[in-house]
Design a protein around this motif. Structure first.
Motif, PDB file in Angstrom:
ATOM      1  N   ALA A   1      57.212  45.569  39.349  1.00  0.00           N
ATOM      2  CA  ALA A   1      56.399  46.163  37.881  1.00  0.00           C
ATOM      3  C   ALA A   1      57.132  46.165  36.824  1.00  0.00           C
ATOM      4  CB  ALA A   1      55.197  47.724  37.824  1.00  0.00           C
ATOM      5  N   HIS A   2      58.237  46.416  36.774  1.00  0.00           N
ATOM      6  CA  HIS A   2      59.299  46.358  36.227  1.00  0.00           C
ATOM      7  C   HIS A   2      59.602  44.467  35.229  1.00  0.00           C
ATOM      8  CE1 HIS A   2      60.394  49.863  34.076  1.00  0.00           C
ATOM      9  NE2 HIS A   2      60.987  50.437  35.484  1.00  0.00           N
ATOM     10  N   CYS A   3      59.690  44.186  36.333  1.00  0.00           N
ATOM     11  CA  CYS A   3      60.444  42.591  36.276  1.00  0.00           C
ATOM     12  C   CYS A   3      59.053  41.671  35.716  1.00  0.00           C
ATOM     13  CB  CYS A   3      60.938  42.337  38.205  1.00  0.00           C
ATOM     14  SG  CYS A   3      61.768  42.445  38.519  1.00  0.00           S
ATOM     15  N   ILE A   4      58.049  41.819  36.073  1.00  0.00           N
ATOM     16  CA  ILE A   4      56.601  41.401  35.672  1.00  0.00           C
ATOM     17  C   ILE A   4      56.153  41.739  34.461  1.00  0.00           C
ATOM     18  CG2 ILE A   4      53.960  41.440  36.111  1.00  0.00           C
ATOM     19  CD1 ILE A   4      54.954  42.146  39.007  1.00  0.00           C
ATOM     20  N   ASP A   5      56.352  42.708  34.011  1.00  0.00           N
ATOM     21  CA  ASP A   5      56.598  43.169  32.624  1.00  0.00           C
ATOM     22  C   ASP A   5      57.508  42.469  32.047  1.00  0.00           C
ATOM     23  OD1 ASP A   5      55.649  45.587  30.019  1.00  0.00           O
ATOM     24  OD2 ASP A   5      57.611  45.795  30.209  1.00  0.00           O
ATOM     25  N   THR A   6      58.417  42.702  31.844  1.00  0.00           N
ATOM     26  CA  THR A   6      59.469  41.254  31.117  1.00  0.00           C
ATOM     27  C   THR A   6      58.527  40.386  31.463  1.00  0.00           C
ATOM     28  OG1 THR A   6      61.107  42.984  31.793  1.00  0.00           O
ATOM     29  CG2 THR A   6      61.722  41.569  30.469  1.00  0.00           C
TER      30      THR A   6
ATOM     31  N   MET B   1      56.068  39.159  31.561  1.00  0.00           N
ATOM     32  CA  MET B   1      54.842  38.855  30.676  1.00  0.00           C
ATOM     33  C   MET B   1      55.135  38.841  29.474  1.00  0.00           C
ATOM     34  SD  MET B   1      51.229  39.325  33.701  1.00  0.00           S
ATOM     35  CE  MET B   1      51.203  41.217  32.991  1.00  0.00           C
ATOM     36  N   TRP B   2      55.448  39.417  29.119  1.00  0.00           N
ATOM     37  CA  TRP B   2      56.003  40.230  27.890  1.00  0.00           C
ATOM     38  C   TRP B   2      56.969  38.314  27.321  1.00  0.00           C
ATOM     39  CZ3 TRP B   2      61.262  42.041  25.895  1.00  0.00           C
ATOM     40  CH2 TRP B   2      60.457  42.493  23.923  1.00  0.00           C
ATOM     41  N   LEU B   3      58.040  37.962  27.954  1.00  0.00           N
ATOM     42  CA  LEU B   3      58.984  36.724  27.469  1.00  0.00           C
ATOM     43  C   LEU B   3      57.655  35.452  27.549  1.00  0.00           C
ATOM     44  CD1 LEU B   3      61.853  37.825  28.912  1.00  0.00           C
ATOM     45  CD2 LEU B   3      61.223  37.705  26.822  1.00  0.00           C
TER      46      LEU B   3
ATOM     47  N   PHE C   1      52.919  30.465  36.019  1.00  0.00           N
ATOM     48  CA  PHE C   1      52.795  31.087  34.560  1.00  0.00           C
ATOM     49  C   PHE C   1      50.918  30.423  34.079  1.00  0.00           C
ATOM     50  CE2 PHE C   1      55.099  34.356  33.685  1.00  0.00           C
ATOM     51  CZ  PHE C   1      55.831  34.755  34.472  1.00  0.00           C
ATOM     52  N   ASP C   2      50.618  31.050  33.166  1.00  0.00           N
ATOM     53  CA  ASP C   2      49.540  30.146  32.184  1.00  0.00           C
ATOM     54  C   ASP C   2      50.190  29.033  31.550  1.00  0.00           C
ATOM     55  OD1 ASP C   2      47.897  31.851  33.661  1.00  0.00           O
ATOM     56  OD2 ASP C   2      48.268  32.972  31.257  1.00  0.00           O
ATOM     57  N   ASN C   3      51.851  29.054  31.025  1.00  0.00           N
ATOM     58  CA  ASN C   3      52.292  27.645  30.487  1.00  0.00           C
ATOM     59  C   ASN C   3      52.704  26.958  31.594  1.00  0.00           C
ATOM     60  OD1 ASN C   3      54.788  28.744  31.406  1.00  0.00           O
ATOM     61  ND2 ASN C   3      55.350  29.548  29.947  1.00  0.00           N
TER      62      ASN C   3
ATOM     63  N   ALA D   1      50.178  47.521  30.425  1.00  0.00           N
ATOM     64  CA  ALA D   1      50.574  47.739  31.632  1.00  0.00           C
ATOM     65  C   ALA D   1      49.235  47.463  32.751  1.00  0.00           C
ATOM     66  CB  ALA D   1      50.431  49.493  31.654  1.00  0.00           C
ATOM     67  N   HIS D   2      48.050  47.633  32.123  1.00  0.00           N
ATOM     68  CA  HIS D   2      46.767  47.209  33.381  1.00  0.00           C
ATOM     69  C   HIS D   2      47.317  45.569  33.851  1.00  0.00           C
ATOM     70  CE1 HIS D   2      42.946  46.719  35.356  1.00  0.00           C
ATOM     71  NE2 HIS D   2      42.649  46.126  34.581  1.00  0.00           N
ATOM     72  N   ARG D   3      47.345  45.011  33.372  1.00  0.00           N
ATOM     73  CA  ARG D   3      47.662  43.411  33.721  1.00  0.00           C
ATOM     74  C   ARG D   3      49.349  43.112  34.559  1.00  0.00           C
ATOM     75  NH1 ARG D   3      45.853  42.567  28.367  1.00  0.00           N
ATOM     76  NH2 ARG D   3      46.997  42.675  26.951  1.00  0.00           N
ATOM     77  N   THR D   4      49.391  43.764  34.250  1.00  0.00           N
ATOM     78  CA  THR D   4      50.629  44.016  35.274  1.00  0.00           C
ATOM     79  C   THR D   4      50.507  44.551  36.845  1.00  0.00           C
ATOM     80  OG1 THR D   4      52.738  44.421  33.615  1.00  0.00           O
ATOM     81  CG2 THR D   4      53.197  44.919  35.497  1.00  0.00           C
ATOM     82  N   ASP D   5      49.180  45.536  36.487  1.00  0.00           N
ATOM     83  CA  ASP D   5      48.937  45.941  37.623  1.00  0.00           C
ATOM     84  C   ASP D   5      47.568  44.895  38.610  1.00  0.00           C
ATOM     85  OD1 ASP D   5      49.807  48.986  37.375  1.00  0.00           O
ATOM     86  OD2 ASP D   5      48.203  49.685  37.048  1.00  0.00           O
TER      87      ASP D   5
END
Lengths: 380, 380, 380, 380
Positions: free
Chosen positions: C197-202, C204-206, C247-249, C355-359
């Motif tokens: 979850a940490h890895c995913i949050d970072t 998607m942010w980056l 990823f979307d990009n 955070a819901h998007r990470t879930d």
């Protein structure tokens, strides 16, 4: 193929005999050279081993004494890979016989010895070179190019170390094959002539002349059995040596070498700090050069590890493809290639005269170790 | 020395032709071999370049087509360093002519091709080997020894990557010399056969068979000019590929390769985690092996960087002294030496049969890249 | 100083209760904040330990159940540092009571849980945040700034791992204090919700949204004693998980996490490769950011290690002087400061909605681990 | 809670005033202490800034001159975080007033000053300590434990450097806030007292007394504007200093410090080589200790990087969980905690007497820089 030959007579079949023979064998395969090295004869007292060595490397012939080797008409170049106490006499005889001379480092056991060797090659007008091979590790060569074009600006600091750990055991004898480096009569000195000489050669190449030094030397193990006499005898070499130095350009330096630094096998490290940036290199990761460039954008500044495997790096377009490293032995290949290329143009360095200047520094270091004073490091 | 000759015919004079020629030249100088390699002939379509290559490396003769090379009576071993699309036919012809066969990797463009090649060498009963050279980087060989003697205990994880960045430019053509790796018809696939094949070979050697995989492949640049036709044509290779795998021993793995990872030239990395410890290695610092030993005292545990330059490390007693590293090319020297030593004893690996198992995995990876499913990775 | 207070009620006194309390204590000393945090009350079932915790950190009061805490009029913000199974109910009750809500990650045990939590805070219109603290390690924040301003150009690859080794011992029980992360009913999942979850949050942010994933999960130790029941019970969590993502990009990614990677304690690593350069970071050396800039002069290109301790680096002008590093805990201090600053301007991220998007991604990963299929990773 | 208070009066609000205030604030939250620090008053000439500082850190009161602070009855401990020229008078007055005294390093501008300070605290019988904080970086503390229990065996070599680059710009003024370190009247000396004093303190703690030294000092920028007078004045400090040393135990050492080493911000490095192993540490990666253990199996020997974040490492059981690092400021927290714990048992080091011995070495170094001779480094 039709190129003029460069007919080589080798003295010595030890570690350095191997690196030099490899160099002359490999150099023409990777570099375009004006002359073709030909391994004519190797000379050594132990005939059986000399013959095995000759067979392995392709030398056509074997000589039992160096005088015979030097006397041969079919040899152009005498390469001295023998212990330090043989450098002086062989080099001078070879020069007097009109041979080119290459010699392992240090050139002399003392600067007095090397001064005579310089005179001999200069009088004879023969090509000459000393095997300070580390100049031709591509990372070190790149450092030289960067410093020369001003990437670092004014230089403030230089530091070098050469750390080993192979003589800590007290039951290691002095003298004899592979151990002559512990016998002061053969080696001339300990780490100062063996290891610091490398550091000094590179340092003066990169940063100019050394003005003066103050040194500290130590022999941790005071007596060792001598493998030739069988008796316990005093140890005359320096096990460790550190010195401070001032360069002619005003920069300050620290140098240190020891064979008592547990965990380091051949850790030659150097670093140079200038107003615009710094460079650092070490032999244990010889394929990398670390560079700090102060002129890039502040928040992304950092020490950058340049992986020296690209075609644009010195010598590397002759080897493999980006990312694939070469090793220690290739520095000798580069030196052999440069020497041969220098025969048709500007002579390659370091010459005997260059190496003599290094001997002047090591002499000053050893003297300071005795006097506790600052000593001048050149004869000018 | 009166040793029996091993008479070699080489196909190809490119990057791999050079590494193999260097290997056969250097191996007898550093290793005691039962047969003496002799470079008899090199074969390539461009006669002028073949002759220059022969002259440089000491091949006695040149052939313009591989059929002639294979037909010669004075050759014992055909070494295939030609592009992938030539492996199959040459290897089978050579085996049928009773020659030993060495072949660059990947063995076939597909597992179907390599199955036929395995059958040919096994039917003919000729010695055979595939140049998966990374097994013989000494650090990797030591890893194998440590795993085999149980230093890691039960294995949980394996991960490998092979990252490059040389095809990011969109104006890089496909096809032609040095660029045939971008042409799917010649190469068979992109990074999967070129780079992941290396990772898979090492992985199965260290950690056993792979059961199944799920993969993702991508071609970032969809069209490139073809250097042979001059036309812009679709790109058929995979620019990047990543896959998950389950090994037969229950461990999990991730694999990834790309030619679009800026800053990495040939960054082959591997890591393996077991219950007692872990090992990691990378090709950019190929002379080091990183090892974590959980069994030492807790507060001093740490990842240890083993500098693979000591005489007790695999292959290293044949080279220099502790602290002095070798490079990429020496892995081929070791492989040549092992192959020749294997002629008088247990055959050296990887054989064609071993390399075929790697092709089964790469086939499964490419298939999974198309299906999006987990695919079995062996034919058992 | 007459500033408005931000009155805080804390749920939980474990590892995260400590990092959050430290954050609220330190933030106003190092950052200029519009409101002054005030530690009003901490709530936990074990009253004795809650009182010791309150005394240590300066909480004025103690509550034994979270309902009472949420009901207090003298509290503005409920901060949830309790196990995952309590997040949903507390957060919704707090929002319904009109409190601001901060919550440890993952927000919900499932995306269904977190969807309800998002709805609650959005309906109530209360400030909300999830403690994905790694965004505010200064090196990671700098990476974000560099990516956003285009230093890397088009992105090709992303990779992240979070490796630990603390559950290899088979006699480690599940459940109970400090070990609830092994109990699927409390934690929701294993490494996927805890670490990935940490890895995913970072990520998607980056690097933007994740389109789809294919995953592999494993439970190496199938049964463990449960510390609450005293019985050996099946283990429901994933000990290890790896997945591939698009990823979307258009960039490709690999993610992996495990608690069975010997030698790694909290090795969160990430790397991102773009057309102009690459960035890499890891939590074991959190004060460094590695950067490869392809746009500098070719022969001096290299991976640069940026030592993130200068005043121009994110957050660092509030701490010490160049060269002196901060640690893990400061990432929470930064997050607390940003949350409080966001109360007067743009709300700080990640919000509950982020955070819901990470879930949603972790749900897709876990689902793919069961189905063996590629699964969509968002609900759009 | 009910604990006896330790009532603190602080002199200074600069960089060190902040680290000390943080230390006293954080120490009781992470360590179980016999007395509770209470921030009673801070003293500084600029009242407005002193009040802001007091408000930020929770000091109850402000004093404008240190004499008033020392005279207060409600203070147990005077902590001196003011420039070096104030240490002597304040410390002696505080001791004479019966206060405990803590003082920033170096203790005196000269050993003569610090001798008087030692006499004062010993006559008064008050607890005293000097803030040589690097002893309490956990990696350094572990090094001390390992050396003391004999992990390294006989010591051969010690080397330390402290490299910075912040004064290269010639337009940097001397004197004034943040720049008093360039004013010899305030600072006493340049890098020798500021940076080498740290290196010497650690070295003598780890490796025993220093017998004698020979040094080289340099002032690269000879004149700088003085920010207080507005005039260009000669620079009296040493910009760089290197020295060789012999320890009482027979080991050899090199020390170097400069503010002209581009790319290094606060690079304090140390290495110690013994017969069984070696240790190395640096401040830029302060959470790691490098250890070479010669006693492990030969072929797996290597430098091991110990990640100092485990509960069994010094001080670390008070912080987070394995893998998560602390920073620079925590070394002060540890020192504050140890000082307070020492009030009820064995006094914590370094005391004023210990720090005076460091001043004797720095005096000898500066003297040798002038004389060019080896100078004795202790008064015994």
């Amino acid at each position: 193929m039709g190129k003029q030959k460069l007919r080589i007579g080798m003295v010595g079949y030890g570690f350095m005999g191997r690196t030099h023979s490899n160099a002359f064998t490999q150099a023409p395969k990777y570099f375009d050279l004006p002359r073709e090295p030909e391994l004519v004869a190797v000379c050594a007292r132990n005939r059986e081993r000399a013959e095995a060595f000759a067979s392995n490397w392709g030398y056509q012939d074997v000589e039992s004494d160096w005088q015979s080797l030097v006397a041969r008409d079919d040899i152009d170049l005498i390469d001295i890979a023998a212990p330090n106490d043989m450098h002086h006499d062989i080099a001078i005889a070879a020069a007097q016989a009109g041979k080119m001379v290459m010699c392992e480092k240090p050139l002399g056991r003392t600067a007095a010895e090397s001064a005579e060797m310089v005179a001999a090659v200069e009088t004879a007008g023969v090509a000459n070179m000393v095997w300070y091979n580390y100049r031709r590790i591509p990372a070190v060569t790149l450092a030289k190019q960067m410093i020369d074009r001003g990437d670092l600006g004014r230089i403030y600091h230089y530091r070098a170390k050469f750390l080993q750990d192979w003589t800590i055991a007290t039951d290691l004898p002095q003298g004899g094959e592979g151990l002559w480096r512990l016998d002061v009569n053969v080696a001339g000195s300990g780490v100062t002539g063996d290891l610091l000489a490398h550091c000094i050669d590179t340092a003066m190449w990169l940063n100019g002349g050394i003005d003066s030094v103050t040194a500290m030397t130590e022999t941790f193990v005071k007596e060792r059995a001598h493998s030739l006499t069988g008796k316990v005898e005093p140890v005359g070499i320096d096990d460790a040596c550190a010195f401070l130095a001032r360069f002619d350009n005003g920069s300050l330096a620290t140098f240190e070498s020891t064979r008592y630094a547990r965990g380091h096998k051949a850790l030659y490290t150097l670093e140079i700090n200038g107003e615009h940036g710094s460079l650092a290199w070490d032999l244990h990761d010889l394929h990398r050069l670390d560079y700090f460039d102060h002129r890039v954008e502040g928040e992304t500044r950092g020490w950058r590890s340049i992986h020296i495997t690209d075609g644009e790096h010195p010598y590397m377009d002759s080897w493999w493809v980006p990312g694939l490293s070469i090793g220690y032995a290739e520095s000798f290949v580069h030196q052999a290639a440069d020497f041969i290329r220098g025969l048709e143009g500007e002579a390659a360095a370091p010459t005997f005269a260059d190496a003599h200047r290094t001997d002047l520094v090591t002499d000053a270091v050893l003297k300071s170790g005795r006097t506790g004073q600052w000593e001048p490091a050149s004869d000018s």
